[in-house]
Motif scaffolding. Structure first.
Motif, short mmCIF file in Angstrom:
data_model
loop_
_atom_site.label_atom_id
_atom_site.label_comp_id
_atom_site.label_asym_id
_atom_site.label_seq_id
_atom_site.Cartn_x
_atom_site.Cartn_y
_atom_site.Cartn_z
N VAL A 119 0.92 -1.19 -0.04
CA VAL A 119 -0.02 0.01 0.16
C VAL A 119 0.95 1.21 -0.02
O VAL A 119 2.07 1.22 0.52
CB VAL A 119 -0.95 -0.08 1.20
CG1 VAL A 119 -1.72 1.19 1.33
CG2 VAL A 119 -1.91 -1.07 1.13
N PRO A 120 0.49 2.36 -0.75
CA PRO A 120 1.29 3.58 -0.69
C PRO A 120 1.57 4.02 0.62
O PRO A 120 0.72 3.92 1.49
CB PRO A 120 0.78 4.47 -1.52
CG PRO A 120 -0.14 3.37 -2.42
CD PRO A 120 -0.62 2.47 -1.59
N ASP A 121 2.81 4.24 0.98
CA ASP A 121 3.16 4.91 2.38
C ASP A 121 2.27 6.22 2.87
O ASP A 121 1.97 6.43 3.90
CB ASP A 121 4.53 5.61 2.30
CG ASP A 121 5.65 4.35 2.21
OD1 ASP A 121 6.65 4.35 1.60
OD2 ASP A 121 5.04 3.06 2.33
N SER A 152 -2.16 -7.47 16.33
CA SER A 152 -2.62 -8.02 15.16
C SER A 152 -2.00 -7.44 14.07
O SER A 152 -1.80 -5.80 14.24
CB SER A 152 -4.09 -7.87 14.89
OG SER A 152 -4.67 -8.81 15.64
N HIS A 153 -1.46 -8.01 13.10
CA HIS A 153 -0.83 -7.26 11.79
C HIS A 153 -1.80 -6.54 10.97
O HIS A 153 -2.66 -7.19 10.66
CB HIS A 153 0.00 -8.18 10.91
CG HIS A 153 0.94 -7.68 10.22
ND1 HIS A 153 0.57 -7.00 9.03
CD2 HIS A 153 2.44 -7.83 10.24
CE1 HIS A 153 1.95 -6.60 8.66
NE2 HIS A 153 2.79 -7.02 9.10
N PRO A 154 -1.53 -5.24 10.70
CA PRO A 154 -2.78 -4.35 10.01
C PRO A 154 -2.47 -4.39 8.59
O PRO A 154 -3.21 -3.76 7.73
CB PRO A 154 -2.31 -2.99 10.52
CG PRO A 154 -1.09 -2.93 10.77
CD PRO A 154 -0.51 -4.28 11.49
N GLU A 159 -4.53 -3.14 3.09
CA GLU A 159 -4.87 -3.50 1.85
C GLU A 159 -6.15 -3.49 1.49
O GLU A 159 -6.67 -2.91 0.51
CB GLU A 159 -4.10 -4.72 1.50
CG GLU A 159 -2.49 -4.78 1.48
CD GLU A 159 -2.07 -6.40 1.68
OE1 GLU A 159 -0.90 -6.47 1.62
OE2 GLU A 159 -2.95 -7.30 1.40
N ASP A 160 -7.10 -3.94 2.25
CA ASP A 160 -8.39 -4.04 1.94
C ASP A 160 -9.06 -2.50 2.23
O ASP A 160 -10.21 -2.33 1.25
CB ASP A 160 -9.43 -4.72 3.15
CG ASP A 160 -8.92 -6.38 3.14
OD1 ASP A 160 -9.32 -6.85 3.99
OD2 ASP A 160 -8.52 -6.70 1.85
#
Length: 667
Positions: A119-121, A152-154, A159-160
């Motif tokens: 995902v773009p920074d 949890s890993h975001p 991405e969603d």
């Protein structure tokens, strides 16, 4: 000179933005705003949703690991704990998994970074999803070994969220582009026939708002017809909007915002006309009502319930006034109401008022249970030289007497005062007068503002009794109540037509009772009589009260159109009373409005009524409808009316009523 004018006009117009461009810019900006708002709302909602998912995932992961360390393996073994954490962490669904002892020291743990997110920074910085931490205790038997902290890993959430945002922006942009294209095509088509708009403006200058032009066969004429009809519709909507605005202002100034009844100021203004005005003054009964312990009810159940109670009470009072012709009600204080019953004796008023108090008591008790509440009322008779202040004081004194009782009660003031006829006496008098033809036709001039020329004469009946002549304002409410007003209206119609046949130069106007307007038989009979009469019917104006129009809109609408076909002018009588919206002027062809006298009384010191009258006059004239006022009894009132633009005025100051055939001699 022509060359100079050309230089001054056309070059300036070249630099002015076109209407089409302005509308497109506005619509484009609006669509852009909608786009941003839609994306923002979708973004925020989905972001909140993903945050909740991360929070739940962290909490569930911490719980599962804590249970595993507590039961499946020995949480005191760092190697076993580390192996379990590694196995869980390698799934890639966690950003951090840490096992801490009771002192906060790390026993085992794994952490990762967010650099691998596709995902773009800048989007990551913009979204900035919170990283909720899930914790769970690790125990062995009764011993607390420590706790597990999981984040949890975001990555998948980012991405969603990125996919949803991109799709929303793309879809909304596509819809906006299609909307702009459609808007461009529509505006281009609608603004093409500008010369037709000019012709429509000339037609509007002739006050032709309702007529629509037939569609022709040629392309050019079809465009002209469409533009003219569209303009007519737009101006009709503009008129309706203005009417609603003026009606809203009238409500603000004259209606109670909670109950919809008249405000205290409006109630007292109309009461002054009924009691103190020489022209309308008639016997009647003033009823003051007070809900006991309303403050306690408000404190116990809250403001919303208190307002709901007031609305229920007001609805019952409004229903009561509809059963008694020309009566009206208002909210005077927080839980205090006033009702005036014209033409009613104290005995009848006391009976009806007690029935009303009993009904209100039932409503109040039902809503306030288990509280002990009551309703008190006091009545006073309006007669003789008693002014409004004295009448209110007498009714208030009777109210205080009623409040001295523990339960609901209604008391009457001035029991020793001479009382007007009761209802049964009235019934007998009216029946005998109609049967024995003891009615007389009376006239009052409506004069044009400015030169004082008589436009027409208002006709009404007076009743001859042993006590002398009785004005219509006194016995008509009782005749309406007994359903005998159609017989009186028939008598007035017959004598008015006879007078018009005998005097070709005179014009007359008569007002019909509400019961007459509501009767199918009477409406049909009136149409038949007018149809069989000669051209004199065109010099007779038929007045229909605004409340009759409101309560019988369909029937009155058909009736007015039938009268229009007979070329009989129709007037809206008692305009402004009751707060009825006057949007009906758009669909029905009335020739004039006759403003109720309650708006004219002391208008020189009543700026709100003056503004209302100015606004109504402007709107009515834009529809080609004339405006008349009644009840002008003082030079100061007539002076205040000058400049407003009314078409005519009537009242004792301008001309007193006289009996037909008496040569205009005032009575």
């Amino acid at each position: 000179m022509a060359r100079m004018q050309k230089t001054l006009q056309f070059p300036r117009q070249r630099g002015v933005i076109t209407l089409r461009s302005l509308l497109l810019l506005f619509a484009g900006g609006l669509l852009l705003l909608v786009l941003v708002a839609a994306i923002s709302v979708s973004f925020d909602r989905f972001r909140d949703y993903m945050t909740d998912q991360l929070r739940g995932h962290s909490r569930d992961g911490a719980t599962a690991i804590g249970l595993s360390l507590s039961n499946a393996i020995d949480g005191r073994d760092p190697v076993a704990a580390s192996s379990l954490i590694d196995a869980v962490f390698d799934s890639g669904r966690y950003l951090s998994v840490v096992y801490l002892d009771n002192n906060g020291e790390e026993i085992a743990g794994r952490e990762a970074s967010l650099k691998e997110i596709d995902v773009p920074d800048w989007f990551v910085s913009l979204a900035d999803l919170p990283l909720p931490v899930g914790e769970a205790e690790v125990v062995r038997g009764w011993s607390r070994l420590g706790k597990v902290r999981v984040v949890s890993h975001p990555g998948r959430a980012y991405e969603d969220l990125w996919k949803v945002t991109v799709r929303t922006a793309a879809g909304t942009t596509l819809i906006a582009a299609a909307g702009l294209v459609g808007l461009f095509w529509t505006i281009t088509r609608l603004l093409r026939p500008l010369r037709a708009v000019e012709r429509q403006a000339r037609a509007l200058g002739r006050r032709d708002f309702r007529r629509r032009v037939d569609i022709t066969s040629t392309r050019e004429l079809n465009q002209v017809t469409h533009a003219m009809n569209q303009m007519a519709d737009d101006l009709g909507q503009l008129f309706e909007g203005q009417a609603k605005l003026i009606q809203h202002l009238r409500k603000i100034n004259n209606e109670d915002s909670v109950t919809g009844l008249a405000s205290r100021r409006a109630f007292e203004q109309r009461l002054k006309v009924e009691v103190e005005s020489e022209e309308r003054a008639a016997p009647g009964v003033l009823l003051l009502i007070q809900l006991a312990d309303f403050v306690l009810y408000n404190q116990t159940y809250g403001r919303e319930e208190a307002d709901r109670l007031l609305v229920r009470i007001a609805a019952a009072i409004d229903s009561f006034t509809r059963q008694h012709s020309d009566s009206f009600a208002g909210r005077l204080t927080g839980a205090g109401f006033g009702v005036f019953l014209p033409g009613v004796s104290r005995a009848d008023g006391l009976i009806w008022s007690r029935n009303l108090v009993e009904e209100l008591d039932g409503i109040y008790c039902d809503l306030s249970a288990p509280m002990e509440v009551s309703v008190h009322a006091g009545i006073a008779q309006a007669a003789g030289n008693r002014n409004v202040r004295d009448l209110m004081a007498a009714a208030d004194e009777a109210l205080r007497q009623a409040q001295a009782e523990a339960s609901s009660a209604c008391h009457a003031a001035d029991t020793e005062r001479h009382e007007h006829y009761n209802s049964e006496t009235w019934r007998t008098i009216i029946e005998q007068s109609i049967r024995n033809n003891q009615l007389s036709l009376w006239l009052q001039p409506m004069v044009r503002e400015g030169d004082g020329e008589v436009l027409f004469h208002q006709v009404f009946s007076r009743m001859k009794t042993t006590d002398g002549w009785i004005k219509a304002s006194i016995y008509v409410p009782m005749a309406e109540r007994f359903g005998m007003i159609p017989d009186i209206d028939r008598w007035v119609l017959e004598h008015s037509l006879s007078m018009l046949r005998a005097q070709p130069g005179i014009r007359l106007a008569m007002a019909l009772g509400v019961v007459s307007v509501a009767s199918d038989e009477f409406r049909q009979e009136l149409l038949e009589k007018l149809a069989t009469s000669g051209p004199e019917r065109q010099r007779l104006q038929i007045g229909i009260s605004e409340q009759a129009i409101h309560h019988h809109r369909v029937q009155v609408g058909l009736w007015v159109r039938a009268l229009n076909r007979l070329q009989v002018p129709v007037i809206v009588d008692r305009f402004g009373v009751g707060g009825v919206p006057f949007s009906y002027l758009r669909n029905l062809r009335f020739q004039a409005l006759r403003i109720d006298s309650s708006f004219i009384h002391n208008i020189d010191s009543h700026e709100d009524n003056r503004f209302y009258l100015e606004s109504v006059t402007t709107i009515a004239h834009s529809r080609g409808v004339r405006v008349y006022v009644t009840g002008v009894e003082a030079e100061s009132e007539y002076s205040a009316l000058r400049g407003i633009g009314i078409d005519g005025a009537m009242g004792y100051h301008l001309g007193r009523p006289f009996e037909a055939g008496q040569g205009g001699r005032s009575q």
